[in-house]
Design a protein around this motif. Structure first.
Motif, short mmCIF file in Angstrom:
data_model
loop_
_atom_site.label_atom_id
_atom_site.label_comp_id
_atom_site.label_asym_id
_atom_site.label_seq_id
_atom_site.Cartn_x
_atom_site.Cartn_y
_atom_site.Cartn_z
N CYS A 119 -4.78 -0.87 6.82
CA CYS A 119 -4.74 -2.03 5.93
C CYS A 119 -5.35 -3.25 6.61
O CYS A 119 -5.16 -3.47 7.80
CB CYS A 119 -3.30 -2.33 5.53
N THR A 148 0.83 -1.20 0.00
CA THR A 148 0.00 0.00 0.00
C THR A 148 0.86 1.25 0.00
O THR A 148 0.62 2.19 -0.77
CB THR A 148 -0.94 0.00 1.22
N SER A 199 -7.24 0.29 3.11
CA SER A 199 -6.67 -0.55 2.06
C SER A 199 -7.01 -2.00 2.35
O SER A 199 -6.62 -2.53 3.39
CB SER A 199 -5.15 -0.35 2.01
#
Length: 346
Positions: free
Chosen positions: A259, A168, A302
């Motif tokens: 994430c 990411t 993400s």
């Protein structure tokens, strides 16, 4: 060769390319995340792979021995496996000695120093092969100060380990640059350092100095410059939360990107610990980050959707975005436009 300029407090590497990537007997891609990261983000540097019997993964590269890789022009034998604890098994010693005997530099991101491998140092002295310990800090760091620094910072954080924080950060830094924004990816783990050639292996820093190392990694910068800092571990991990918190405080992020792997219900390899709810995770990260930057904000989520088909990916992204009310994306599968607008919002 892969090179990078040395930044304040960051280790600068010069690694001989191309690489023979060693996968050992890795049972899954997660265990070989170093090799996969190098393949995905430094593909021109990758010549071939080497696997031991029982290895369950492949990079899709040619299979070569150290000797045949050296004949084909390889420069380094890179340990691409990242087992828990970062120890080099004794059973690998003959392979590492073969690599050095063939004249390949041996590059390791493990905690075990290569000089501790029986006979390896003697072979390297005789052949001239370098022993490169990526995880060995070369700087002495001060304790964190909490001083407000100039420039902008984005930190990727996660609900667990090995679910996309590095990918990411790399994707966001690349896309910021593509849009004309000055941005630097700041590596905090061995794989990121091998990809870009510079950084600090934050989990190799003595605990008292983790925040100070993070400050050194991302020093004062021009007002419009973004440091995109690779996250490590997770606040919710029973083993690695400490390094996560130190990195969070020292990075002093203006923006967080959280994430998550939506298929993961428990912390990887820790079945007694459930992964947190995303809202809980976001709130805890923001609360902790406010110690050194009261203005920190969450810019996006993400998601690693690699196990979903297109319809499933679209559904889980939409559901997550509706629930968290921030842009939700997969850095390898979807557009980054919405999250970058949120990152750059005044």
């Amino acid at each position: 060769m892969m090179t990078a300029a040395e930044g304040d407090g960051a280790r600068s590497l010069t690694l001989r390319t191309p690489y023979l990537l060693f996968l050992g007997d890795a049972p899954s891609e997660a265990h070989a995340k170093t090799a996969f990261g190098i393949r995905d983000w430094a593909r021109p540097a990758c010549l071939a792979q080497m696997r031991l019997p029982g290895c369950q993964v492949s990079l899709g590269l040619p299979e070569l021995t150290p000797e045949s890789a050296a004949d084909a022009g390889a420069g380094s034998f890179v340990i691409g496996v990242a087992p828990a604890g970062g120890r080099i098994p004794e059973s690998w010693a003959p392979i590492l000695r073969r690599a050095a005997e063939a004249g390949l530099d041996v590059v390791s991101g493990m905690h075990t120093p290569l000089a501790e491998i029986a006979g390896l140092e003697e072979v390297s002295r005789r052949t001239g092969a370098a022993l490169v310990n990526v995880r060995a800090p070369v700087n002495r760091f001060e304790v964190g100060t909490g001083r407000r620094r100039t420039g902008k910072r984005l930190l990727t954080v996660g609900t667990d380990c090995a679910l996309g924080k590095k990918y990411t950060a790399l994707a966001l830094a690349r896309e910021l640059r593509n849009r004309g924004v000055e941005a630097t990816f700041r590596a905090t783990g061995q794989t990121g350092i091998m990809i870009v050639g510079s950084g600090i292996a934050i989990d190799a820093v003595i605990a008292d100095f983790v925040a100070g190392a993070a400050e050194a990694l991302s020093p004062d910068a021009p007002a419009g410059h973004w440091d995109v800092i690779e996250g490590q571990g997770s606040l919710f991990h029973p083993a690695y939360a400490a390094v996560t918190l130190g990195l969070l405080h020292g990075s002093q992020p203006d923006v967080l990107v959280l994430c998550h792997d939506p298929t993961r219900t428990h912390i990887k390899s820790f079945p007694d610990f459930r992964t947190p709810d995303l809202r809980v995770a976001a709130d805890r990260y923001l609360e902790a980050a406010r110690l050194t930057n009261p203005g920190v904000r969450l810019a996006g989520i993400s998601l690693n959707t690699s196990s979903f088909d297109a319809a499933g990916r679209e559904r889980v992204l939409a559901e997550t975005q509706d629930r968290l009310d921030v842009p939700c994306f997969d850095p390898l599968k979807t557009s980054l436009g919405d999250v970058l607008r949120a990152v750059l919002a005044p």
